[in-house]
Design a protein around this motif. Structure first.
Motif, mmCIF file in Angstrom:
data_model
loop_
_atom_site.group_PDB
_atom_site.id
_atom_site.type_symbol
_atom_site.label_atom_id
_atom_site.label_comp_id
_atom_site.label_asym_id
_atom_site.label_seq_id
_atom_site.Cartn_x
_atom_site.Cartn_y
_atom_site.Cartn_z
ATOM 1 N N ARG A 267 0.896 -1.172 -0.236
ATOM 2 C CA ARG A 267 -0.192 0.185 -0.218
ATOM 3 C C ARG A 267 0.683 0.745 -0.277
ATOM 4 N NH1 ARG A 267 -4.800 -1.464 4.870
ATOM 5 N NH2 ARG A 267 -5.763 -3.156 3.813
ATOM 6 N N ASN A 268 1.743 1.021 0.602
ATOM 7 C CA ASN A 268 2.801 2.308 0.668
ATOM 8 C C ASN A 268 4.259 2.344 -0.180
ATOM 9 O OD1 ASN A 268 1.466 3.973 3.121
ATOM 10 N ND2 ASN A 268 1.599 1.810 3.911
ATOM 11 N N ILE A 269 4.772 1.462 -0.904
ATOM 12 C CA ILE A 269 5.784 1.689 -2.114
ATOM 13 C C ILE A 269 5.218 1.385 -3.238
ATOM 14 C CG2 ILE A 269 7.260 1.376 -0.346
ATOM 15 C CD1 ILE A 269 7.511 -1.778 -1.726
ATOM 16 N N PRO A 270 5.751 1.800 -4.166
ATOM 17 C CA PRO A 270 5.811 2.123 -5.946
ATOM 18 C C PRO A 270 5.212 0.254 -6.060
ATOM 19 C CG PRO A 270 7.058 3.504 -5.487
ATOM 20 C CD PRO A 270 6.909 2.877 -4.478
ATOM 21 N N ALA A 271 5.352 0.094 -7.450
ATOM 22 C CA ALA A 271 4.953 -1.972 -7.427
ATOM 23 C C ALA A 271 6.183 -2.296 -8.189
ATOM 24 C CB ALA A 271 4.419 -1.899 -8.721
ATOM 25 N N THR A 272 7.373 -1.004 -8.836
ATOM 26 C CA THR A 272 8.716 -2.017 -8.998
ATOM 27 C C THR A 272 10.038 -1.598 -8.187
ATOM 28 O OG1 THR A 272 8.613 0.685 -9.621
ATOM 29 C CG2 THR A 272 8.316 -0.122 -10.834
ATOM 30 N N THR A 273 9.230 -1.805 -6.937
ATOM 31 C CA THR A 273 10.077 -1.433 -5.172
ATOM 32 C C THR A 273 10.948 -3.014 -5.749
ATOM 33 O OG1 THR A 273 9.305 0.399 -4.596
ATOM 34 C CG2 THR A 273 10.673 -1.067 -3.098
ATOM 35 N N ARG A 274 12.514 -3.353 -5.275
ATOM 36 C CA ARG A 274 13.144 -4.834 -4.896
ATOM 37 C C ARG A 274 12.765 -4.459 -3.410
ATOM 38 N NH1 ARG A 274 16.137 -6.868 -9.137
ATOM 39 N NH2 ARG A 274 16.008 -8.774 -7.324
ATOM 40 N N VAL A 275 12.566 -5.784 -2.569
ATOM 41 C CA VAL A 275 12.989 -5.532 -1.213
ATOM 42 C C VAL A 275 13.798 -6.974 -1.027
ATOM 43 C CG1 VAL A 275 11.555 -6.577 0.853
ATOM 44 C CG2 VAL A 275 10.162 -5.140 -1.454
ATOM 45 N N PHE A 276 14.856 -6.610 -0.382
ATOM 46 C CA PHE A 276 15.286 -8.231 -0.246
ATOM 47 C C PHE A 276 16.214 -7.925 1.366
ATOM 48 C CE2 PHE A 276 17.382 -5.729 -3.496
ATOM 49 C CZ PHE A 276 17.242 -6.612 -5.305
ATOM 50 N N MET A 277 16.231 -9.068 1.488
ATOM 51 C CA MET A 277 16.709 -8.952 3.755
ATOM 52 C C MET A 277 18.359 -9.700 2.941
ATOM 53 S SD MET A 277 14.203 -11.248 5.495
ATOM 54 C CE MET A 277 15.122 -11.343 7.007
ATOM 55 N N CYS A 278 19.563 -8.402 3.683
ATOM 56 C CA CYS A 278 20.639 -9.716 3.156
ATOM 57 C C CYS A 278 21.641 -9.212 4.778
ATOM 58 C CB CYS A 278 21.403 -7.683 2.787
ATOM 59 S SG CYS A 278 21.193 -7.419 1.021
ATOM 60 N N GLN A 279 22.789 -9.883 4.515
ATOM 61 C CA GLN A 279 23.244 -10.135 5.441
ATOM 62 C C GLN A 279 24.595 -9.820 5.338
ATOM 63 O OE1 GLN A 279 24.201 -14.472 5.961
ATOM 64 N NE2 GLN A 279 24.921 -13.940 7.943
ATOM 65 N N LEU A 280 24.980 -8.596 5.973
ATOM 66 C CA LEU A 280 26.536 -7.759 5.990
ATOM 67 C C LEU A 280 27.406 -9.507 6.894
ATOM 68 C CD1 LEU A 280 28.713 -5.434 5.093
ATOM 69 C CD2 LEU A 280 28.384 -4.959 7.605
ATOM 70 N N LEU A 281 28.202 -9.938 5.816
ATOM 71 C CA LEU A 281 29.450 -11.062 6.235
ATOM 72 C C LEU A 281 30.901 -10.354 6.641
ATOM 73 C CD1 LEU A 281 29.350 -13.555 2.757
ATOM 74 C CD2 LEU A 281 28.123 -12.846 4.506
ATOM 75 N N THR A 282 31.045 -11.623 7.596
ATOM 76 C CA THR A 282 32.564 -10.998 8.336
ATOM 77 C C THR A 282 33.590 -11.217 7.143
ATOM 78 O OG1 THR A 282 32.816 -13.378 9.895
ATOM 79 C CG2 THR A 282 31.149 -11.980 10.596
ATOM 80 N N ARG A 283 34.582 -10.996 7.767
ATOM 81 C CA ARG A 283 35.618 -11.173 6.666
ATOM 82 C C ARG A 283 36.004 -12.580 6.251
ATOM 83 N NH1 ARG A 283 40.444 -9.221 4.884
ATOM 84 N NH2 ARG A 283 42.336 -10.422 4.093
ATOM 85 N N ALA A 284 35.942 -13.226 7.322
ATOM 86 C CA ALA A 284 35.889 -15.267 7.414
ATOM 87 C C ALA A 284 34.981 -15.568 6.227
ATOM 88 C CB ALA A 284 35.944 -15.393 8.826
ATOM 89 N N GLU A 285 33.525 -15.475 6.906
ATOM 90 C CA GLU A 285 32.505 -15.273 6.017
ATOM 91 C C GLU A 285 33.042 -14.928 4.043
ATOM 92 O OE1 GLU A 285 28.535 -15.411 8.649
ATOM 93 O OE2 GLU A 285 29.324 -14.020 8.207
ATOM 94 N N VAL A 286 33.265 -13.876 3.996
ATOM 95 C CA VAL A 286 33.870 -13.220 2.961
ATOM 96 C C VAL A 286 34.357 -14.471 2.393
ATOM 97 C CG1 VAL A 286 34.567 -11.735 1.651
ATOM 98 C CG2 VAL A 286 33.440 -11.201 3.189
ATOM 99 N N LEU A 287 35.823 -14.917 2.887
ATOM 100 C CA LEU A 287 35.953 -16.072 2.255
ATOM 101 C C LEU A 287 36.328 -17.296 1.803
ATOM 102 C CD1 LEU A 287 39.422 -14.928 4.582
ATOM 103 C CD2 LEU A 287 39.343 -14.020 1.809
ATOM 104 N N SER A 288 34.917 -17.506 2.310
ATOM 105 C CA SER A 288 34.057 -18.927 2.548
ATOM 106 C C SER A 288 33.735 -19.050 1.396
ATOM 107 C CB SER A 288 34.043 -19.929 3.827
ATOM 108 O OG SER A 288 32.981 -18.944 4.132
#
Length: 359
Positions: A267-288
């Motif tokens: 009801r409150n955002i345009p139909a073209t809006t993309r919705v994400f749920m994200c996680q900021l990885l640690t350095r170790a997670e980035v490497l893996s």
């Protein structure tokens, strides 16, 4: 006579000159005022939309946080009761139902009916709704396991009925399944239903393997639910038989559609809006997880996963990453996220301008 005409023309020029000059100055002032007014209106509109979008995102984040806390609390109650029953002697109980019983449609519980949350899209695009029972769980035994060897645990987990029912009422707006999977290959799910693939083995499911990685509650990455073929996430926790032995795992399954699609957004955002749920990885997670490109933000769930599609239950969903060609803005975004600051950042994403709201 000629002199009078010349004088008249001179007087006209003298009178018209200031008027023309003032008109020129006036038009310039009007244009400047117009540009200033347009700029102020534009800035006010941008500020208003910025605040409104941030408010909507914050409100949705609060809803998700409360739902997450509720699911995790329910998961701990589910696991505690399952551990208690698994430590007791089996008792004779009422008849138990297997997935094949629901598939056959014979002698099912009286409350069995099609359920709109438990939908499944077929190969030809036809939507089907699974018949489920909110009074009885369903059991499934891996094809590699002798059913007689798990009969005792079936009798024990039959005592989960009341707990399943109470938690289902609590989680009716968020979860679709409550699961118990044991290391011996026994699988129990509520509400009761059919459509469990014959080759299904709970010990090889993503949610079960995720639970085996630690002793604390955790969340999985998205996967395809074997029964409904919806893209889902699961809150998981291992079931402990002793301080050193794990008996299995418990999980509560939440569709991505329920996390990302609600009336607050529609009801409150345009139909073209993309919705994400994200996680900021640690350095170790980035490497893996992203050693090749060093991406730092993993997309856990996104709106396109909420679409009803025909999927294979064995499909592995590839990792996707949030990246932008606008390095300064993206780095500022990462700094904000790491600091826990809510804001709106404008940058390039998928070859178009993006207003990225993070909370």
């Amino acid at each position: 006579m000629r002199f009078r005409w010349k004088l008249l023309i001179l007087l006209l020029l003298i009178s018209i000159g200031p008027i023309a000059l003032m008109r020129t100055i006036g038009l310039s002032s009007v244009r400047q005022f117009r540009d200033t007014l347009i700029d102020r209106v534009r800035q006010n509109r941008i500020t208003s939309e910025h605040d409104r979008m941030l408010l909507i995102a914050d409100a949705h984040a609060l809803v998700l946080w409360e739902a997450r806390s509720q699911v995790e609390a329910a998961l701990m109650a589910l696991a505690a009761h399952a551990e208690q029953l698994l430590g007791n002697q089996p008792t004779a109980g009422s008849r138990v139902l297997f997935a094949a019983d629901f598939d056959a449609g014979v002698d099912l519980p009286g409350d069995t009916m099609v359920s709109t949350p438990h939908f499944r899209q077929g190969e030809k695009g036809r939507m089907a709704y699974l018949p489920v029972s909110y009074t009885e769980p369903v059991f499934h035994v891996s094809s590699s396991v002798d059913p007689a060897s798990v009969a005792g645990d079936i009798a024990r987990l039959s005592g989960m009925r009341d707990t399943f029912r109470r938690l289902a009422r609590l989680l009716e707006d968020s979860a679709i399944w409550q699961n118990i999977g044991l290391a011996n290959g026994l699988f129990c799910e509520f509400p009761g239903h059919g459509s469990i693939p014959a080759a299904f083995d709970t010990r090889h499911q993503l949610w079960y393997e995720r639970a085996m990685e630690g002793r604390r509650p955790a969340w999985t990455m998205p996967f395809v639910d074997p029964a409904t073929r919806q893209v889902v996430l699961a809150a998981v926790v291992p079931l402990l038989q002793s301080a050193e032995e794990i008996a299995g795992a418990a999980s509560i399954v939440v569709p991505v559609s329920r996390m990302l699609r609600n009336q607050l957004f529609s009801r409150n955002i345009p139909a073209t809006t993309r919705v994400f749920m994200c996680q900021l990885l640690t350095r170790a997670e980035v490497l893996s997880k992203a050693p090749d490109h060093g991406a730092k933000v993993l997309i856990i769930a996104q709106d396109k996963q909420a679409e009803a599609l025909h999927r294979s239950w064995r499909a592995e969903l590839a990792h996707e990453w949030l990246r932008s060609s606008d390095s300064p803005q993206f780095e500022a975004f990462l700094t904000d996220v790491a600091a826990g600051t809510s804001d709106v950042r404008r940058m390039r994403f998928e070859d178009r301008d993006l207003s990225l709201i993070h909370i």
